[in-house]
Design a protein around this motif. Structure first.
Motif, PDB file in Angstrom:
ATOM      1  N   GLY A 138      44.200  44.605-100.024  1.00 47.52           N
ATOM      2  CA  GLY A 138      44.632  43.556 -99.105  1.00 47.52           C
ATOM      3  C   GLY A 138      44.125  43.800 -97.695  1.00 47.52           C
ATOM      4  N   ILE A 139      44.205  45.050 -97.254  1.00 48.01           N
ATOM      5  CA  ILE A 139      43.757  45.373 -95.894  1.00 48.01           C
ATOM      6  C   ILE A 139      42.249  45.165 -95.774  1.00 48.01           C
ATOM      7  CG2 ILE A 139      43.539  47.226 -94.187  1.00 48.01           C
ATOM      8  CD1 ILE A 139      46.167  48.380 -95.327  1.00 48.01           C
ATOM      9  N   SER A 199      40.372  43.254 -97.549  1.00 44.97           N
ATOM     10  CA  SER A 199      40.055  41.821 -97.628  1.00 44.97           C
ATOM     11  C   SER A 199      40.402  41.107 -96.328  1.00 44.97           C
ATOM     12  CB  SER A 199      40.822  41.171 -98.782  1.00 44.97           C
ATOM     13  OG  SER A 199      40.454  41.761 -99.994  1.00 44.97           O
ATOM     14  N   ALA A 200      41.501  41.541 -95.698  1.00 45.41           N
ATOM     15  CA  ALA A 200      41.898  40.930 -94.425  1.00 45.41           C
ATOM     16  C   ALA A 200      40.808  41.170 -93.377  1.00 45.41           C
ATOM     17  CB  ALA A 200      43.225  41.519 -93.952  1.00 45.41           C
ATOM     18  N   TYR A 201      40.329  42.395 -93.294  1.00 40.57           N
ATOM     19  CA  TYR A 201      39.261  42.696 -92.330  1.00 40.57           C
ATOM     20  C   TYR A 201      38.007  41.873 -92.644  1.00 40.57           C
ATOM     21  CZ  TYR A 201      41.204  46.220 -89.231  1.00 40.57           C
ATOM     22  OH  TYR A 201      41.912  46.844 -88.237  1.00 40.57           O
ATOM     23  N   LYS A 202      37.664  41.828 -93.924  1.00 40.37           N
ATOM     24  CA  LYS A 202      36.465  41.103 -94.339  1.00 40.37           C
ATOM     25  C   LYS A 202      36.553  39.630 -93.922  1.00 40.37           C
ATOM     26  CE  LYS A 202      34.057  41.174 -98.727  1.00 40.37           C
ATOM     27  NZ  LYS A 202      34.299  41.575-100.131  1.00 40.37           N
ATOM     28  N   ALA A 203      37.687  39.014 -94.245  1.00 40.98           N
ATOM     29  CA  ALA A 203      37.853  37.589 -93.938  1.00 40.98           C
ATOM     30  C   ALA A 203      37.858  37.364 -92.433  1.00 40.98           C
ATOM     31  CB  ALA A 203      39.139  37.064 -94.567  1.00 40.98           C
ATOM     32  N   ARG A 204      38.585  38.204 -91.727  1.00 36.60           N
ATOM     33  CA  ARG A 204      38.725  37.990 -90.276  1.00 36.60           C
ATOM     34  C   ARG A 204      37.421  38.255 -89.528  1.00 36.60           C
ATOM     35  NH1 ARG A 204      43.505  37.646 -87.686  1.00 36.60           N
ATOM     36  NH2 ARG A 204      43.236  39.461 -86.352  1.00 36.60           N
ATOM     37  N   ARG A 246      34.407  37.767 -90.949  1.00 42.15           N
ATOM     38  CA  ARG A 246      33.556  36.623 -91.309  1.00 42.15           C
ATOM     39  C   ARG A 246      33.930  35.375 -90.513  1.00 42.15           C
ATOM     40  NH1 ARG A 246      34.341  36.353 -96.884  1.00 42.15           N
ATOM     41  NH2 ARG A 246      35.955  34.763 -96.607  1.00 42.15           N
ATOM     42  N   LYS A 247      35.231  35.194 -90.266  1.00 45.23           N
ATOM     43  CA  LYS A 247      35.680  34.005 -89.553  1.00 45.23           C
ATOM     44  C   LYS A 247      35.617  34.170 -88.041  1.00 45.23           C
ATOM     45  CE  LYS A 247      39.167  31.757 -91.992  1.00 45.23           C
ATOM     46  NZ  LYS A 247      40.429  31.687 -92.780  1.00 45.23           N
ATOM     47  N   LYS A 276      37.200  36.209 -86.130  1.00 46.81           N
ATOM     48  CA  LYS A 276      38.462  36.496 -85.435  1.00 46.81           C
ATOM     49  C   LYS A 276      38.481  37.908 -84.870  1.00 46.81           C
ATOM     50  CE  LYS A 276      41.177  33.225 -88.158  1.00 46.81           C
ATOM     51  NZ  LYS A 276      42.300  33.034 -89.068  1.00 46.81           N
ATOM     52  N   VAL A 286      35.493  49.868 -89.765  1.00 43.04           N
ATOM     53  CA  VAL A 286      36.725  50.591 -90.100  1.00 43.04           C
ATOM     54  C   VAL A 286      36.673  51.035 -91.569  1.00 43.04           C
ATOM     55  CG1 VAL A 286      39.254  50.425 -90.246  1.00 43.04           C
ATOM     56  CG2 VAL A 286      38.022  49.239 -88.417  1.00 43.04           C
TER      57      VAL A 286
END
Ligand SMILES: Cc1ncc(C[n+]2csc(CCOP(=O)(O)OP(=O)(O)O)c2C)c(N)n1
Ligand code: SF4
Ligand SMILES: [Mg+2]
Lengths: 312, 395
Positions: free
Chosen positions: A87-88, A90-95, A97-98, A100, A106
């Motif tokens: 989850g962590i 994926s959160a970094y990956k998505a953020r 890419r977007k 943010k 990391v």
């Protein structure tokens, strides 16, 4: 020796004096897990997020309101490290890419005991490895559920006494099953990096942590972690035991990089397992016949491993 | 000019639209009937580039919620959904985000629990997770499923809230039924739930330790703080629903009344059966009976004040439970009784258990409950015990 030469020998081994796993934690004297965590954290550096399973490490490092962690650290449950780290990541990956957050490389790391890895947490870990998340997983194997009082796990070796595999009048060997080969399970996922390590070989351990961090994709590191409390051995021989286990071939140090096996240390001749077993109270009930059986099994497994190394 | 449009959507797709408009970063879910259409639709949206999110196809619901916990702690806006056995499997993890204050939004497509296996709707799964410390909200139709999911993000992520929120939608009754849903403009939704920054994010520049070990000298304080803050979410929830009403024209409240003016008898429902109960109330009103309906929209934190206010003038409260607490009766009925005990000991409350495992409760079912409740109150006056009764079941 010329100074230059001396530096060459010394500098690659030069390790940081930073302690991201701060002293003052509550591990038992001589705890091999605490020693291993300390070395792992030195190799990991600051740019990491650690996910920790329930178990000795979490308990001895995070008693509210204190913490031993100088890097971001999260504990939630016993069996879900693989999923939380997914989850962590994926959160970094998505953020990233977007747009943010910035990509600062990391490193995402999971920590768990042998129970949290090869028993109750196996499913979540398998899922995370299969999905190919970019993370390093460290299993600290002290060969039983130590946090709850030395109960057997699937990683407990044949013949070891534990509180749920006791030595009784009828059942006289303790653990009746052979240790589950967790690194091979990781290898079967065809992940890019799998290795075994022991804090008694600290430079080897740290090199492996670094390789595991640098490789893109899942990396699995299985770390032998002596537990004087549970193994009924004196705390001052933790490092010695962690070396003997390798020298006897019971826990060989190796790496599997993209499917290729490499032995990290090889010995022309293995020491007899008796030398290792005799130092620990958990094996003291074993008869000569039991020890011979263990010796035969260790030789067979070692041979099998060497064939894999040679086969490449 | 905003572009609002009415679209025919099944409940699952309405939820997926809300999640897409919320522009979530991470979705982590595991399929289970009747929730499957939500995850399938979201996967499609990602595959078509309509939503930019990581979809973690986890290997279980335990991992689904665990991955949401990780992603939320890393600052992502996340979504998951499940039902029944899935909610039970993630049960252990559900307590984590509420205690660690992670604003995860989840949807449950309510379904019965095994055994025997049933994929159909009831509220057994909801009742098994009453005490997880999440904000829990019930939708009665697909429009509400959409609206309340959008609102759930706004509520959960509010800096004064930071609790996870779950929207309950009855399996099949809503998840698989197509209705007209008014979809707002994406921009409007984006303004209503703007990007947020989680204040305690896992970030190497600012290390925090999360989920530490709490011995007896600190555990009760941690729990008290959690409860105090959880109670404080109530006005915020109402505020968000009001603001949603001002913007989109539909507002909600924790307890919603129907035909309650001068009602002496009130039915109480949660979820989709509220709409059937409305028809029953209409018919009984036409017959000259003073029957009204109270629907619990906010299940947790329980809206004591609003609930007591809603039933303050009634003489008989008829509670429908779509779940059974074995050996105890209906869980909603028990809670309602305890909510009223201090204020209105004299109020007659009669509970019924019905609609288990997808068994329909028709309009007549509600009329039966009202009539039967009146009878039972009389019988009770003559000393008969008033235990729970199951309706619509063959003897
Ligand atoms: C679901 C669940 N089951 C059981 C436990 C109790 N428990 C906590 S730690 C632990 C053993 C941990 O063993 P291991 O993973 O080997 O770590 P160690 O303590 O030996 O380092 C157990 C059984 C728990 N916390 N959660
Ligand atoms: S019980 Fe063993 S593993 Fe746990 S802290 Fe003590 S020595 Fe370390
Ligand atoms: Mg262990």
């Amino acid at each position: 020796m010329a100074q230059e030469q001396e530096e060459k020998l010394f500098l690659p081994r030069f390790i940081t004096t930073d302690e991201n796993f701060a002293p003052g934690h509550r591990a038992c004297i001589g705890c091999g897990e605490a020693l291993a965590v300390r070395h792992v954290c030195k190799a990991l550096g600051n740019n990491v997020i650690i996910v920790n399973a329930t178990g000795c490490i979490e308990i001895f490092s995070s008693l509210l309101p204190l913490t031993s962690w100088r890097v971001p650290w999260i504990h939630t449950l016993f069996e879900n490290v693989g999923a939380v780290v997914s989850g962590i990541e994926s959160a970094y990956k998505a953020r990233i890419r977007k747009g943010k957050i910035e990509d600062r490389g990391v490193v995402f790391v999971g920590f768990a005991g042998d129970g949290g890895t090869s028993d109750i947490g196996l499913q979540a870990l398998s899922g995370a490895m299969e999905r190919g998340h970019n993370f390093l997983y460290c299993c600290f194997d002290n060969e039983a559920y130590m946090n709850t009082g030395i109960q057997r796990s699937s990683s407990t070796p044949y013949g070891a006494w534990t509180t749920t595999a006791p030595v009784g009048k009828k059942s006289i060997v303790g653990q009746m099953t052979w240790k589950k080969n967790m690194p091979e399970i990781a290898v079967a996922h065809r992940i890019p990096y799998v290795a075994t390590a022991s804090p008694s070989f600290p430079f080897d351990l740290m090199d492996k942590v670094k390789r595991g961090m640098e490789i893109e994709g899942p990396a699995y590191l299985h770390i032998f972690s002596v537990c004087p409390t549970g193994w009924r051995c004196p705390p001052e021989i933790t490092v010695e035991i962690g070396r003997l286990v390798v020298e006897t071939g019971i826990f060989p140090l190796y790496e599997v990089i993209n499917g290729e096996y490499h032995l990290s240390v090889d010995f022309p001749e293995l020491k007899p397992v008796r030398e290792y077993l005799k130092k620990q109270g958990r094996f003291r009930h074993l008869t000569e016949k039991d020890i011979e059986r263990i010796q035969a099994r260790v030789e067979e497994e070692y041979q099998r491993l060497k064939e894999k190394v040679g086969g490449k | 000019m905003t572009k609002r449009r009415i679209v025919g959507l099944e409940g699952s797709f309405a939820i997926a639209e809300a999640v897409r408009m919320a522009n979530v970063d991470v979705i982590s879910a595991y399929p289970i009937t009747p929730q499957t259409h939500i995850v399938e639709r979201l996967a499609e949206m990602i595959a078509d580039g309509e939503l930019d999110a990581e979809f973690i196809c986890v290997e279980s619901e335990h991992s689904a919620m665990s991955a949401c916990v990780g992603a939320s702690a890393a600052g992502a806006r996340v979504f998951t959904c499940s039902a029944s056995q899935g909610l039970e499997l993630m049960h252990e993890v559900l307590y984590i985000p509420s205690s660690m204050r992670l604003p995860i939004v989840a949807v449950a497509a309510n379904r019965a629990l095994s055994a025997p296996l049933s994929v159909w709707c009831d509220h057994s799964d909801v009742m098994a997770i009453r005490d997880i410390g999440w904000i829990q909200i019930f939708a009665e139709n697909n429009q509400q499923a959409f609206d309340l999911t959008v609102c759930a993000y706004r509520i959960a992520e509010d800096k004064e809230v930071l609790f996870p929120a779950m929207v309950h939608m009855d399996g099949f009754y809503l998840s698989h039924v197509t209705e007209g849903v008014m979809l707002p403009d994406e921009e409007e939704v984006a303004q209503f739930i703007p990007d947020y920054e989680y204040p305690f994010v896992l970030d190497p520049d600012n290390p925090v330790s999360m989920g530490c070990y709490g011995p007896p000298f600190i555990y009760p304080e941690a729990k008290k703080a959690q409860e105090v803050d959880f109670e404080k979410t109530k006005p915020k929830i109402q505020e968000v629903w009001n603001e949603f009403g001002d913007t989109f024209g539909r507002s909600y409240s924790p307890v919603e009344e129907y035909q309650m003016e001068d009602a002496s008898i009130a039915l109480l429902t949660m979820g989709s059966s509220g709409e059937t109960a409305m028809l029953a109330a209409d018919e009984m009103r036409a017959e000259g009976r003073e029957v009204g309906l109270v629907r619990l929209r906010l299940w947790r934190p329980f809206p004591f004040k609003e609930f007591r206010e809603a039933v303050k003038d009634v003489e008989l409260l008829v509670v429908l439970d779509r779940a059974l607490s074995f050996g105890m009766g209906g869980p909603v009925c028990s809670e309602v009784k305890s909510a009223l005990y201090e204020k209105r000991k004299e109020l007659n409350i009669v509970g019924f258990i019905g609609g288990l495992g997808g068994r329909d409760i028709p309009i007549d079912g509600f009329k039966y409950m009202v009539n039967r409740a009146v009878e039972r109150v009389k019988a009770a006056e003559w000393g008969e015990e008033m235990g729970p009764e199951m309706i619509g079941v063959r003897e």
